[in-house]
Design a protein around this motif. Structure first.
Motif, short mmCIF file in Angstrom:
data_model
loop_
_atom_site.label_atom_id
_atom_site.label_comp_id
_atom_site.label_asym_id
_atom_site.label_seq_id
_atom_site.Cartn_x
_atom_site.Cartn_y
_atom_site.Cartn_z
N ASP A 148 15.72 9.20 22.78
CA ASP A 148 15.14 8.01 23.58
C ASP A 148 14.74 7.56 25.08
OD1 ASP A 148 17.50 5.76 24.53
OD2 ASP A 148 17.38 6.16 22.16
N ARG A 149 14.42 7.14 25.88
CA ARG A 149 13.73 7.14 27.03
C ARG A 149 15.01 6.69 27.64
NH1 ARG A 149 7.49 4.65 28.14
NH2 ARG A 149 7.02 6.96 27.14
N ARG A 150 16.22 5.78 27.22
CA ARG A 150 17.69 5.52 27.48
C ARG A 150 18.64 6.47 27.61
NH1 ARG A 150 19.71 0.67 24.52
NH2 ARG A 150 21.18 0.39 26.37
N LEU A 163 25.61 13.02 24.24
CA LEU A 163 24.63 12.34 24.55
C LEU A 163 25.36 10.87 25.59
CD1 LEU A 163 21.85 11.98 21.23
CD2 LEU A 163 21.55 13.19 23.42
N ALA A 164 24.21 10.36 25.91
CA ALA A 164 24.99 9.27 26.93
C ALA A 164 23.41 8.39 27.51
CB ALA A 164 25.30 9.98 28.03
N ARG A 165 23.86 7.52 27.84
CA ARG A 165 23.41 5.83 28.98
C ARG A 165 23.05 6.87 30.44
NH1 ARG A 165 20.58 4.93 24.00
NH2 ARG A 165 21.78 3.84 22.63
N ALA A 166 24.39 6.54 30.91
CA ALA A 166 24.71 7.26 32.03
C ALA A 166 25.19 8.75 32.43
CB ALA A 166 24.50 6.27 33.08
N ALA A 321 23.87 2.01 32.28
CA ALA A 321 23.70 2.49 30.93
C ALA A 321 23.60 1.21 30.78
CB ALA A 321 25.83 2.60 30.33
N GLU A 322 23.58 -0.73 30.89
CA GLU A 322 23.39 -1.37 30.58
C GLU A 322 21.63 -1.42 30.76
OE1 GLU A 322 25.59 -4.25 31.89
OE2 GLU A 322 27.61 -3.48 30.57
#
Length: 411
Positions: A148-150, A163-166, A321-322
């Motif tokens: 996904d885009r996040r 995988l990571a959010r940031a 990340a948030e």
């Protein structure tokens, strides 16, 4: 990965068989990466720290810990100091040597393997997960690997996808993350260094004292940093004539009377300073330390820049990340860039001006530091962390006028 982190990651991914999604993945476990991982972990986020080598590992580095470096360390961190510096011998290509002394410690000296491993341990104590032997092949923010885009996909050399959010890139000046972000550099220097074991009698002569030699090549200088029974001896100059830089190192070692001792390690590396317009982020990916080209252009000091930028990168990676969408992520990345430029960027700008002066008038720099008490006091204050080079220029009319005059000459 610990079972606790793995379970938490699976919950964030949505179902039990999904790949875990970390809040923050940090690539590179040097001072910048360890600081970023610590800052994100202290904030309570799930953090994975990736390092391609086994720890501890050797790094070509003088190992000087100045005041700004000490101030940026995690609370309670015990510096593994090999020596405490109270005196500096300055010379101009081997001539006009003069030693200046201070009652207070100017800065400390460390071995990078111990120092880096200690910083990583602090990050782990804060909750970060360490994974060594992990070589990053590329980073993807679009495509089949990205759910996904996040999410950002960190693809390892063996094909595994993390995988990571940031993501924070701290994998050095030639690393994959800087290339992904598009980091641009406008100053590249070659540093050569030898770790020379010496007898106790020689080591005693160097205890508590370092040597800085303003070299024969434009912008070059050499150093001797004592670390117990070993002397770290190195030189640095602009990339382009490696043989001349090697001759400078050999001549420097010979002049010091150290040519008869066999180095335990001989190494070299390139330092790269970022261009003013070089990006510090791309999407949900930030860069810091050497990966961002952040270091002091005149002295090429990088540890304090790594620690400070790493901490900022970790803090803003948490915010990214948030972030719920690309607009919010972009806003946080711009805030990170502003924080870097407002602090370290200002110091780098003054450092570039000082390098220009030093390249043209090394004799003047030598005479000023060794002959004028205010200049020596300024040097001492900078190394202790009481001020910065930018602060000196901002508060000293004499320093400001000297650099203004240089700018006019160059213009």
């Amino acid at each position: 990965m610990s079972s606790e982190n793995a379970d938490a990651g699976r919950e964030s991914a949505g179902h039990e068989n999904s790949a875990p999604v970390w809040d923050v993945v940090v690539v590179g476990a040097g001072p910048a990466g360890a600081s970023a991982a610590y800052a994100a972990a202290v904030a309570g986020r799930r953090v994975l720290l990736l390092e391609k080598a086994d720890l501890p590992r050797y790094k070509t580095c003088g190992g000087g810990i100045i005041g700004p470096s000490r101030d940026a360390l995690p609370p309670g961190f015990e510096l593994p100091l090999q020596d405490r510096v109270h005196a500096v011998t300055f010379s101009l290509n081997g001539r006009f040597a003069r030693t200046r002394r201070s009652k207070r410690m100017l800065f400390g000296l460390i071995n990078r393997p111990e120092f880096d491993a200690g910083l990583v341990e602090q990050a782990q104590k804060a909750g970060a997960e360490l994974r060594t032997g992990a070589t990053v092949a590329r980073v993807e923010q679009h495509g089949t690997s990205v759910p996904d885009r996040r999410t950002v996909a960190v693809v390892l050399a063996d094909g595994e996808v993390v995988l990571a959010r940031a993501v924070v890139g701290a994998d050095g000046s030639a690393g994959r993350i800087g290339a992904h972000v598009g980091v641009k550099t406008d100053q590249v220097d070659l540093g050569l260094e030898a770790e020379i074991p010496v007898p106790e009698t020689v080591a005693e002569d160097w205890a508590g004292r370092v040597h800085l030699d303003w070299g024969p090549l434009p912008g070059s200088y050499g150093w001797v940093f004592p670390k117990g029974d070993t002397l770290t001896v190195g030189v640095i100059s602009a990339r382009g004539d490696g043989s001349a830089t090697k001759r400078y190192l050999d001549d420097f070692i010979a002049r010091l009377g150290l040519a008869g001792f066999e180095p335990a390690i001989s190494s070299g590396h390139l330092t790269r300073c970022r261009s003013d317009d070089s990006p510090l982020s791309r999407g949900r990916v930030l860069v810091c330390g050497d990966a961002a080209g952040l270091l002091e252009p005149w002295t090429r000091e990088g540890i304090s820049f790594a620690l400070r930028s790493g901490r900022l990168a970790g803090e803003w990676a948490v915010r990214i990340a948030e972030a719920g969408d690309a607009v919010d992520a972009r806003r946080q990345a711009l805030n990170y860039a502003f924080a870097i430029k407002a602090g370290l960027g200002v110091e780098m700008a003054v450092g570039r001006r000082m390098l220009g002066l030093f390249e043209q008038r090394p004799g003047l720099v030598h005479a000023t530091i060794t002959g004028l008490r205010p200049a020596w006091r300024a040097f001492s204050d900078i190394t202790r962390g009481a001020t910065t080079l930018a602060g000196i220029v901002r508060t000293s009319p004499v320093a400001r006028r000297a650099l203004d005059a240089l700018d006019r000459r160059q213009g």
